[in-house]
Structures are given as structure tokens and as C-alpha cells.
Design an enzyme around this catalytic site. Structure first.
Site, PDB file in Angstrom:
ATOM      1  N   ASP A 414     -56.728  10.635 -79.596  1.00 44.09           N
ATOM      2  CA  ASP A 414     -55.880  11.165 -78.538  1.00 44.09           C
ATOM      3  C   ASP A 414     -56.312  10.536 -77.217  1.00 44.09           C
ATOM      4  O   ASP A 414     -57.404   9.964 -77.119  1.00 44.09           O
ATOM      5  CB  ASP A 414     -56.020  12.690 -78.511  1.00 44.09           C
ATOM      6  N   ASN A 831     -52.502  20.029 -80.322  1.00 45.01           N
ATOM      7  CA  ASN A 831     -51.539  19.011 -80.745  1.00 45.01           C
ATOM      8  C   ASN A 831     -52.179  17.927 -81.611  1.00 45.01           C
ATOM      9  O   ASN A 831     -51.483  17.114 -82.205  1.00 45.01           O
ATOM     10  CB  ASN A 831     -50.897  18.358 -79.521  1.00 45.01           C
TER      11      ASN A 831
END
Length: 1158
Positions: A414, A831
């Protein structure tokens, strides 16, 4: 035959109503619609519980046992144990049942404890308090008790407990601001809008009087899409129908910001929320080493079955003679004679299976489980991976994947909060070619308390001052930043506002860049105060208040890559201020110092800074009237509104005057760039998967050295797909990357080689959906394979605008590609949970976005920089150790029950267990300094079939040497002083002794890192074997029910030839392995072996004979004589080739005359 009716009925009555109804109707506050409006159909929805655990109290034992017996080894030992119970076998069932029970119990306890921690975290989340409206009053209850239709109140900085339709807030305009960092990784503030007919309900009583129903789609995982409508009923009028979109939905996991409170109605709860739907289901992860163990086990099972089959056949061949099958002293009973031949043969086959069962090392799985469990503590105990600022260290949520850390080929990371600190900082601005750095440098000196502007180069002239102030005003006005209401100050009398009070402003925006620019220009003397009654108020450098009327906002979009505002000053002058990417501003400029500013922008871009250019133009009143008419016509258009607005913006934003450029830094986490560079050198490909915008993500990739100065970026984005078809773009990119690489792929390169053209790929979520979507002709894999081929030839890949499930899809796509590489996913937010669960190894960063990623991961670390040591050091050691452990067990895989049991438990297991916990074939510092050593163990290099066959061959060779060497040496030969020959038990003890000493000494030869523990365990295990043999055969025998081992070991040791045979057989057994190691190191050394040789050479070169130092005062205390007035320095003494040597410390100045040269 039409089966549609059948399918409909099956869905309705078997799948449940919610699975076949396309939409759901929600009754706000659980109030029925008024009579005659519509039929009231109550629907059942799940409660608001979130479940991330794997087991329950009731299914733990059967589910865990099922998963454990899916392992080939566990299932095999279960079968052997049952056979030993059923038939008469040569060995006791305890020999198989006890180790199996131990492995099953330890594994179940470990997995049960890990799942208990997940239950604990789930309960903490499900029991947190939530406020909801009931009968006009505010009531508090646990989050898990929320139901669809409940009206919920959420306060500032609280997280939304479920998916809500936004009804109202304390703001008069019916807006609220939220952050969705835990959902899509974006920490910026987003604005959401209440339903127009309910935004005026500010109290609990007002909201409770609301009579409405909501019709919306069934739960979908797409975070950015929602379709629904609300019917608001009143007593005297028809119901008002309003459309609902994504801007009206507040998602679970998002946080309320800059808004005192909001009211919303629950539409999706529990596992139906969009956040929960984006979770990947948990699955049992198995390492590559475990898969290799299973494959090797199948080979040994085949060998075992073959041995049992051959021996069964030979038995019946031998018994074909009547006197052998039924001798006179052992007559069969009538029942035995009547037994079926097939049944007797099958029973004998099972008996041989049990007899030769020891070829399968039962203790290997016990030792592997212990090694993994104990070895995991080395990560948690690592002080280098402890973060002082956070007070956190690394966590190990599962120890089953330790060795997988040494096999990683792809890393998916990420961006926000993982690579970056999630913190933008204004670095500099360039105005008319002059560079300004706020409060940093003035004439080369740091001025921390400076107020105003610190300039690097010469000051501008008088005309430059005007442009300078115009530039600062443009930055103060051209944005969508809001000032937090609680912290903004009353202006009082207007111009008398002090700078100190101005600095108390807290800015929020959907773009962190805008906040950084406004805060940066504040440090340069211009402060944005607020937007009030459509007037933007700023404070200039002289503390004078300036008011500008906001006339128009030309919003930013990713195609134009710029935004503009049209404002009117107090003097009546109308300005258009425009800021955007250099590529979108420079072509529209007709005046300004373009070359100087372009040069500075390119320099900042190379450094990884995010750059924006600023321009303006002054509009006459007549021109403004034309602009207004153009914009109004586009805004009211019902057809192609977006296209007409884009055309209007294109006409308005032209003939600009260039003012300057800005540079903003998205601060990387400490040593993030060094970590990525080291991972690339180790041969690992790094991909960035983020929900952020392409421009932001690309700048971060440059800053962290994922993209380099010479990297040619290839775009596979929506913008390009609009210009060309997906088919054409993919084939064009494929030709580009394959033109330079030819038939080679970048899997054999680190991505840093200057000999090859360096490519970087950028793809967005929408295009990825097209790539993954099956084609109309049914050939769904064509685009995927082409996409994978492009990715393989790129040194780095950036995936932006990714939904959480798309991140998991990318990981899965690479995971199941034809090379089947080992993947690792790392992230810090909810997420990222899906890709963490999908990857072979999931790592959570303990960051600012909660602990959902850390809780669902296999490992958790405080910072991204700790990934370097976790993979290159811990992962390397874990794999080296367990690979040696597995091969060693198959190699050393017979005799009295006590010896058989203790052989794998005490005589040989403890040394290899300690080896697998402590071995360091090279030091930690070398592994950190030279990441390329990671490549030596890539792709399961130490557990390939070639290596396995070598170890198996070595085991077979040693077995032949043990048995036939002893057999031919002592066949029909008197070996004791009284002429006695060895019996069967003495002969077996001799063979067994040679075997124990050989396998232990082989482990000693393979050990590179010696500690007192290694010495104690290796030599102690040999002493224990001798002591046990003496006790078992000479002292304990009177207490046993049989005396077959009495005096056997002492009888063997009393023979001189036996001692010679033991030494000779051990030497012959170890010789091939020693010769192979010497030849391979000389002819085909690996990078690790070269490093070991260099290290040994340096070690030897540091020694000088002690004899030359004794005359100069080398004392017995181990210290060199130091010059008078200085303290003595320590010297390490060792023995090398039978000569005494002493390490010479580096002299502080000139060499001491008494020191001999090294």
C-alpha cells in the site's frame, strides 16, 4: 426446455429471499408506510456483528481436525496407528500414536490461541457503544445490536458503525466531512451531502418524526457506487421522491471529521457492509517448504509401499515349500489354514508397512512444529525492529510461514501510511525564477525563528514584487480548502489581526496537497482565513485583511489536471487563477519566465517532489460576462453535460500569464527508499497498490526510488483507453517492452541494471477491470496473459485507484500465474486486509489507520523499514535452517524399541532442532549489507528435487556402508580375545553406533555458527547415547522383562577391531559429502559461499604469530601491552593450525614498534 422458472424457485426457496430480490426496502425508524402507499413487507437482515475469526466453540474440534488430517503426514500416521491397533504388528501402537497425538495437540492449541485473539478483537469492536434514536430520545447500545432501519447519531472523530444514509448534520448546509483512510487509503477529507428534505432535522425529536422509506440495491462491494431513492411521506401531500447516490452514503470504517454530529439511517449492517464485503475470506496458508515436505513424503511412501510389497511377495515365495510354511514345531490351527490367501497376504503387507514405518520420520513434523514456534520468538525479540516512538515491536500472528519470508518474489505494498507517513509538507516555490524556502535557509544558515521569506538566490526587482504577491494570493485563493470551525478566530476589528492568531487556523481539504500549499504560503506571509458569505478572506504580509468575492470554481479533474477560480477583488478587478500540472499549464501560457520555471520543476520532479504550476489572467467585465454565459449554458445542459463543461473550461483557461511553481513533499517513512532499493537488489519485484490518484502515487514512487530517473513510464489508464482500444494499447505496450528485452524477461534481473531499458507500468482500477473481464468471444485469459507479460518485463508496477477487492485480484493474478511466485502483501488499513489475506504472506503495519490490517495479517511490524530485516535476515535464516532440518531428517531415516524411539527423539533430534534455531551461515550484518545473497535461496533452491535426490542418495550410500561394511569386516571372523564372534544384537549395536555418530558429525560439519549451546547439544547427544547404552545394557537389565541387550554394548567396546571399524566406517560415510562440498566450493561457488570464503580470508589475514609478540609484552591476560599513559586494548586469542595467534587491533597512530606485521 426453459429452466428459468426452476432457477427462480430454487433461488427463492433455497438461497433465501435477500439473495434473489434485486433491491431492498428499508423503513426508516421501523415505521410502516401510511395506508395506501405501498404494501408493508418486513424483511430480515443480519445484525451488526463483524466476524474475522475462523472457528467457533462448537466447530473448533471437528474443523481443526479436518484441516490437520488434510496434511499427508498426519493422515499417514493416523492410518499406521489404526493398523497397529487392528492387527498384530511387530511394534507397539504407542510408537506412532504418541507423536501423532503430540503434533495434533500442539498445533490445535496454537491455532486455537490465535483464533481466540481474533475473537477477542471482534468482541471489542462489536461491543463498542453506539447512540441511536428511540421514541425521540437518545439511547446507547452495543454496536452488534444495531438493525437495518435504526436511526444513528455519530459525533465528531467517531467511526461510523455501519453503512448509513446521511439524513442531517449540525451544519446548516447539510454537509459533513469524513476520512476514508481505513477503506481506500485516502486520508483526505471528503464532503458528503444530506438528503435535501431531511437536512433541516437537527434534534432527536425532529429526526424521530421522520416518516420515510428507502429503496436501494442489495449489498455490493464497490465503495464508490450506490443506487437508491428515498420516499419522504407527509400528512397532506404526496410522498417526495429523492435520488440517492454515493455522496449520500456514509460507509462503515470511515471517520466523521470537522462536523459536530450527524444523523443517519442504517441500510447495511454487519457482514453486509461494503467494508466487510471487501474482506477476503480466510484460508489456510501453507508454505513452499511444507509443500516440498509433502512431495518428498509421497516419494518415501512409494518406497515404503514398494518395500512392503516386495517383502510380502518374497515371504510367500519362501513359504512355498511346505516345511517352511508349516514346520513341525509351529503347526497351524484349522482356522488359520481356512483363512483366505488374499486376506493373509494383505495382513502381512500391513505388518511389513508397520515394520518399515521408520523410513517416514514421524519426529520430523514434531521438530518442525517446535522449530517454527520457538523460531518465531526471534522476530519478537529483535530490538532492531522495535519502534521507540510508538512503543511497539513486531508481532507474529502465525508461525507456520516463517520460512516463506525467505522465498518472497513479489511484494505488493500500500502507499498511504505504509510507504509514506501520510503527511504532506511544503518544500519550496519558484516565482519568476526566484526560489523561496519558508523558514529554512537564509544565506546558507538555518534560521528556525525567522518570520517571512528565506530566499536562496537574489531578490526580485520592483516588478517582481508585484508578481510575487500575486503568486501568494493565487495560492491563498485557488483551492477548495475549508477552515475548521472550532479553531478559526474572530476577526474583531478586521485588519488588526495578529500573525500568531492567524497561525491557529486548522485547514482541511479533500486534497492533502492543497492543505500543504495553504500552510506553506502562510509561512511565507499570506494567510487564508475563511470563506464567508461567498467571500474569501486572506491576511497579507502586512496583516491587512483582503476580501475577494468567489465568482466561479472550475473544479479539478484528472483529464484536465488543473483547477481554476474566478475572483473579484475589493477594487473591482476580476482575476482567473489557475494551478495544475506543468504539462497542462505550460501549453496555455503566453507570458512569463517559462524556461527558468520549467527547469526548476524538472529538478524537483527528479527529486520525487510533487510539483504544480500557477498562472493567472485578468478579465475585463465584458469578458467575465461571456465566461458566465458559457459556463451557465454548459451547467444546465441535460445531454453531455460533462463534455460541454470540459469544452467551456478549455476555452476559458487559455492565454495565461505564468507566475511560478510549487514543490510539495509527501513525506516517506524513514528509510522507505533504502528498503525498496535493497529488496530490488535481492531480486524481489515491488508493486504499489493504492486507492490514491495517479499523480500522487507516481510522485511517491519516484520519491521512494521505485521509479528512477531513467525509468520509462508506460500508462495503461482510462484516459489512454478512451483514445485507443484496450486491445491496441496492450499490444503496443507489449511490443515496447519486448523490443529491448528480446526473449529475456526481467525475472533474472534486479530491475536496476543499466544494460537494459528500465520500464515502469501504471494502471488504474477501471482499466484493470477491463483486463480481468472475460472477452465476448469467451477467451478470458488472453488479455490477462498479455498484461502479465508486460508486467514481467517492467522493473516496477504502480496500480492506482484500486478498490480493496481489486488489490486482492492483482495479488491472486500473480500468485496463480504460470511461474507460481511467492507473494507478500503489506498494508496498514482495512482496505488492505483483502490482499493481505490473499497473498502467501500477509504483513500488517501498525499505523495510524487502526489495527485491522495488523490483526488479520500473518506478521505485523511497526514501520515499513523493518521489512528489510524481516526478509533479508530473518527470512533468509528461517529458510536455510528449516531446509537443512527437512533434508537431514529424510537423510537419517533398525532395532530395539527403546533405541528406535530415542534415535529420533534424543540421539539425533535435539542437535538438529538447535541447529535449525541458531545456525547463521553468514552474519546478520553481511545479509543486510549484501541483499543479493537472498537470491541464492530464491525459488525454493535448497529443497529442489536435485538436492533431495542428493540427500537421499547420501542416506542410501551411508546405509550400505554401515551394514555391508560391518558385515564383510566381521563375517566369520573372531573379534574378541576369547575367539567369540559378534551376535545379531552386537552386530546391530555396532551398526547403530556408527549411524548415530555419522549423522551427528555430519551436522557438526554443516554448522557454521558455533556457540556453547551447539557444543553442548552435539557432543552431549553423543555422550548421552554412550551413557544410555551402558545403562540400558549393563545396569537396568535386571529390572526388565527381557535380557536381550544385556552386556551387548560393553561386549562390543571390549573388541579392538570394533573400535577400528567404527572409526573407519564413519570416515568412509562422511568422505563423499566432504569431497562434494570442497569441489563445489572450488568449481561452482554460490554467492553465499564466496562471501564465506572472503570472510574466512579476512579472518585469517588479521592474525599474526603470538611468538613474535611475547617479547613486547603480550600478557597472559589476553591484552597487548599499551604505550605508557594509555589503557590496554583487548586482543582475541585463538588456535589456528596448531599455532597460537593473536588479533592485532588497528593502531591509533603510527604502528607500535613491537607489533609484528599481520
Amino acid at each position: 426446455m426453459d429452466c428459468s422458472l426452476v432457477r427462480t424457485l430454487v433461488r427463492r426457496y433455497c438461497a433465501g429471499e435477500e439473495n434473489w430480490v434485486d433491491s431492498r426496502t428499508i423503513y426508516v425508524g421501523h415505521k410502516e408506510p401510511p395506508p395506501g402507499a405501498e404494501a408493508y413487507i418486513p424483511q430480515r437482515y443480519p445484525d451488526n456483528r463483524i466476524v474475522s475469526s475462523k472457528y467457533t466453540f462448537w466447530n473448533f474440534i471437528p474443523k481443526n481436525l479436518f484441516e490437520q488430517f488434510r496434511r499427508i503426514a498426519n493422515f499417514y500416521f493416523l492410518i499406521i496407528f489404526l493398523v497397529q491397533l487392528i492387527i498384530d504388528t511387530p511394534t507397539s501402537p504407542v510408537t506412532s500414536g504418541l507423536p501423532l497425538f503430540f503434533v495434533i495437540t500442539v498445533t490445535a492449541i496454537k491455532q486455537g490461541y490465535e483464533d481466540w485473539l481474533r475473537h477477542k478483537a471482534d468482541n471489542a469492536m462489536n461491543q463498542c457503544p453506539v447512540h441511536f434514536i428511540q421514541h425521540g430520545k437518545l439511547v446507547r447500545k452495543q454496536s452488534r445490536k444495531l438493525r437495518v432501519g435504526d436511526i444513528v447519531m455519530v459525533k465528531e472523530d467517531e467511526t461510523f458503525p455501519c453503512d448509513l444514509i446521511f439524513l442531517s448534520s449540525n451544519r446548516a448546509d447539510g454537509t459533513c466531512h469524513v476520512t476514508t483512510a481505513s477503506l481506500d487509503g485516502e486520508s483526505s477529507h471528503k464532503t458528503h451531502y444530506a438528503v435535501p428534505d431531511t437536512k433541516g432535522f437537527h434534534t432527536e425529536e425532529d429526526v424521530d418524526r421522520l416518516h420515510a422509506t428507502i429503496e436501494c440495491e442489495q449489498p455490493q462491494p464497490d465503495l464508490y457506487k450506490f443506487v437508491g431513492r428515498i420516499n419522504v411521506y407527509s400528512e397532506q401531500q404526496d410522498p417526495v421522491v429523492r435520488p440517492l447516490g454515493a455522496e449520500n452514503v456514509l460507509l462503515r470504517g470511515a471517520t466523521l471529521k470537522n462536523t459536530e454530529k450527524i444523523f443517519g439511517v442504517a441500510i447495511y449492517t454487519g457482514m453486509e457492509t461494503k467494508m466487510a464485503l471487501n474482506y477476503q475470506s480466510k484460508s489456510q496458508k501453507r508454505s513452499a517448504v511444507e509443500k516440498s515436505m509433502n512431495a518428498f513424503l509421497i516419494v518415501y511412501l512409494c518406497i515404503l509401499i514398494s518395500k512392503a510389497l516386495v517383502n510380502t511377495v518374497l515371504k510367500y515365495v519362501w513359504q512355498s515349500e511346505p516345511f517352511r510354511d508349516e514346520p513341525w514345531y509351529n503347526q497351524k490351527t484349522e482356522a488359520e489354514r481356512q483363512r483366505s490367501l488374499f486376506l493373509r497376504a494383505f495382513t502381512d503387507f500391513l505388518a511389513f508397512m508397520v515394520l518399515f514405518n521408520y523410513i517416514i520420520p514421524v519426529s520430523m513434523y514434531v521438530t518442525v512444529e517446535m522449530q517454527k514456534f520457538l523460531g518465531s520468538y526471534f522476530i519478537t525479540w529483535d530490538e532492531d525492529m522495535f519502534d521507540e516512538e510508538m512503543g511497539e515491536g513486531p508481532l507474529v500472528n502465525t508461525s507456520d510461514l516463517n520460512e516463506e519470508l525467505g522465498q518472497v518474489e513479489y511484494i505488493f505494498t500500500d502507499k498511504t501510511g505504509t510507504l509514506t507517513e501520510n503527511n504532506m509538507a511544503f518544500r519550496e516555490c519558484c516565482i519568476e525564477g526566484h526560489v523561496y524556502v519558508p523558514h529554512v535557509v537564509c544565506n546558507g544558515q538555518v534560521l528556525p525563528d525567522a518570520a517571512g521569506i528565506d530566499m536562496i538566490d537574489s531578490s526580485p526587482g520592483v516588478s517582481g514584487k508585484e508578481r510575487e504577491e500575486l503568486f501568494f494570493r493565487a495560492l491563498c485563493l485557488c483551492h477548495t480548502v475549508q477552515v475548521k470551525e472550532d479553531d478559526h478566530v474572530d476577526l474583531g476589528d478586521g485588519p488588526g489581526k495578529s500573525p500568531d492568531s492567524a497561525k491557529s487556523c486548522v485547514y482541511i481539504s479533500s486534497s492533502p496537497d492543497e492543505v500543504a500549499l495553504v500552510e506553506g504560503v502562510q509561512r511565507l506571509g499570506f494567510t487564508y482565513l475563511r470563506l464567508k458569505d461567498n467571500f474569501m478572506e486572506i491576511l497579507n504580509r502586512d496583516n491587512d485583511l483582503e476580501r475577494f468575492e468567489l465568482l466561479e470554481v472550475l473544479s479539478f479533474d484528472s483529464v484536465r489536471r488543473r483547477m481554476s477560480v474566478i475572483v473579484k477583488s475589493a477594487a473591482g478587478e476580476i482575476y482567473l487563477f489557475c494551478k495544475g500540472a506543468d504539462s497542462s499549464i505550460f501549453p496555455r501560457v503566453i507570458e512569463g519566465k517559462v524556461d527558468q520555471i520549467r527547469s526548476r520543476v524538472e529538478r524537483n520532479a527528479v527529486e520525487g517532489l510533487r510539483t504544480l504550476c500557477v498562472a493567472y489572467k485578468q478579465l475585463l467585465p465584458e469578458e467575465y460576462q461571456g465566461v458566465c454565459a458559457l459556463l451557465q449554458a454548459a451547467k444546465v445542459a441535460l445531454q453531455d453535460r460533462e463534455k460541454k463543461l470540459a469544452e467551456a473550461y478549455e476555452q476559458i483557461e487559455k492565454d495565461l500569464v505564468l507566475l511560478g511553481a510549487t514543490a510539495v513533499e509527501d513525506r516517506l517513512q524513514e528509510k522507505a527508499a533504502d528498503t525498496i532499493e535493497a529488496l530490488q537488489k535481492a531480486g524481489i519485484k515491488v508493486w504499489v497498490l493504492t486507492g490514491d490518484k495517479m499523480e500522487t502515487a507516481a510522485a511517491t514512487c519516484y520519491a521512494c526510488k521505485l521509479f528512477r530517473r531513467g525509468t520509462q513510464l508506460l500508462e495503461l489508464t482510462t484516459k489512454r483507453i478512451e483514445e485507443q482500444s484496450l486491445h491496441d494499447v496492450l499490444f503496443e505496450l507489449s511490443k515496447t517492452v519486448l523490443r529491448c528485452s528480446g526473449s529475456l524477461t526481467r525475472d533474472t534481473f534486479s530491475g536496476l541494471s543499466t544494460d537494459m531499458h528500465d520500464y515502469g507500468l501504471i494502471i488504474d482500477g477501471a482499466t484493470l477491470s477491463l483486463v480481468m473481464k472475460p472477452r465476448e468471444d469467451g477467451s478470458s485469459s488472453n488479455y490477462r496473459e498479455l498484461f502479465l507479460e508486460i508486467c514481467r518485463n517492467c522493473s516496477a508496477v504502480l496500480c492506482c485507484r484500486m478498490a480493496p477487492l481489486q488489490k486482492a485480484q492483482i495479488v491472486k493474478l500473480i500468485k496463480f500465474s504460470k511461474e507460481h511466485p511467492i507473494t507478500l502483501a503489506i498494508g496498514d488499513g482495512a482496505n488492505d486486509v483483502s490482499m493481505i489475506l490473499e497473498a502467501h504472506v500477509g504483513i500488517g503495519v501498525i499505523g495510524k489507520e487502526g489495527r485491522q490490517a495488523a490483526r488479520n495479517s500473518d506478521y505485523a511490524i511497526p514501520k515499513f523499514k523493518h521489512l528489510k530485516k524481516m526478509l533479508l535476515v530473518h527470512g533468509h535464516f528461517y529458510y536455510i535452517r528449516i531446509a537443512e532440518l527437512v533434508q537431514y531428517f529424510f537423510y537419517k531415516t533398525l532395532y530395539d524399541t527403546a533405541y528406535l524411539t530415542l534415535y529420533n527423539i534424543s540421539f539425533t533430534s535435539l542437535p538438529i532442532l538447535l541447529y535449525s534455531l541458531m545456525e547463521q551461515h553468514v552474519s546478520m550484518e553481511v545479509l543486510k549489507r549484501d541483499p543479493t545473497l537472498y537470491r541464492d535461496i530464491a525459488k525454493n533452491a535448497l529443497l529442489r528435487w536435485r538436492v533431495f535426490i542428493y540427500w537421499t542418495f547420501l542416506g542410501v550410500f551411508d546405509a550400505l556402508v554401515f551394514f555391508f561394511g560391518a558385515y564383510f569386516m566381521f563375517e566369520n571372523t573372531p573379534v574378541t580375545s576369547n575367539g567369540q564372534m559378534f551376535g545379531n544384537w552386537t552386530f546391530g549395536t555396532l551398526v547403530f553406533t556408527v549411524m548415530v555418530f555419522t549423522v551427528t558429525l555430519k551436522l557438526a560439519l554443516d554448522t557454521h555458527y558455533w556457540t556453547w549451546i551447539n557444543h553442548f547439544v552435539i557432543w552431549g547427544s553423543l555422550l548421552f547415547y554412550v551413557a544410555f547404552s551402558l545403562l540400558w545394557g549393563g545396569i537396568l537389565w535386571p529390572f526388565l522383562s527381557y535380557q536381550r541387550m544385556y552386556y551387548v554394548f560393553l561386549h562390543m567396546l571390549s573388541s579392538g577391531p570394533a573400535w577400528l571399524a567404527i572409526a573407519l566406517l564413519i570416515t568412509v560415510s562422511l568422505l563423499p559429502d566432504v569431497l562434494k562440498k570442497v569441489l563445489c566450493r572450488q568449481l561452482w561457488p554460490t554467492a553465499t559461499e564466496k562471501t564465506q570464503s572472503v570472510r574466512l580470508w579476512r579472518f585469517v589475514s588479521e592474525f599474526a604469530p603470538l611468538t613474535s609478540l611475547r617479547s613486547s609484552g603480550c600478557q597472559n591476560s589476553g591484552r597487548l601491552a599499551a604505550p605508557r599513559g594509555s589503557s590496554p586494548r583487548p586482543v582475541a586469542c585463538v588456535f589456528w593450525r596448531s599455532e597460537e595467534y593473536c588479533v592485532l587491533p588497528p593502531p591509533p597512530g603510527a604502528p607500535h614498534p613491537s607489533a609484528a606485521p599481520a
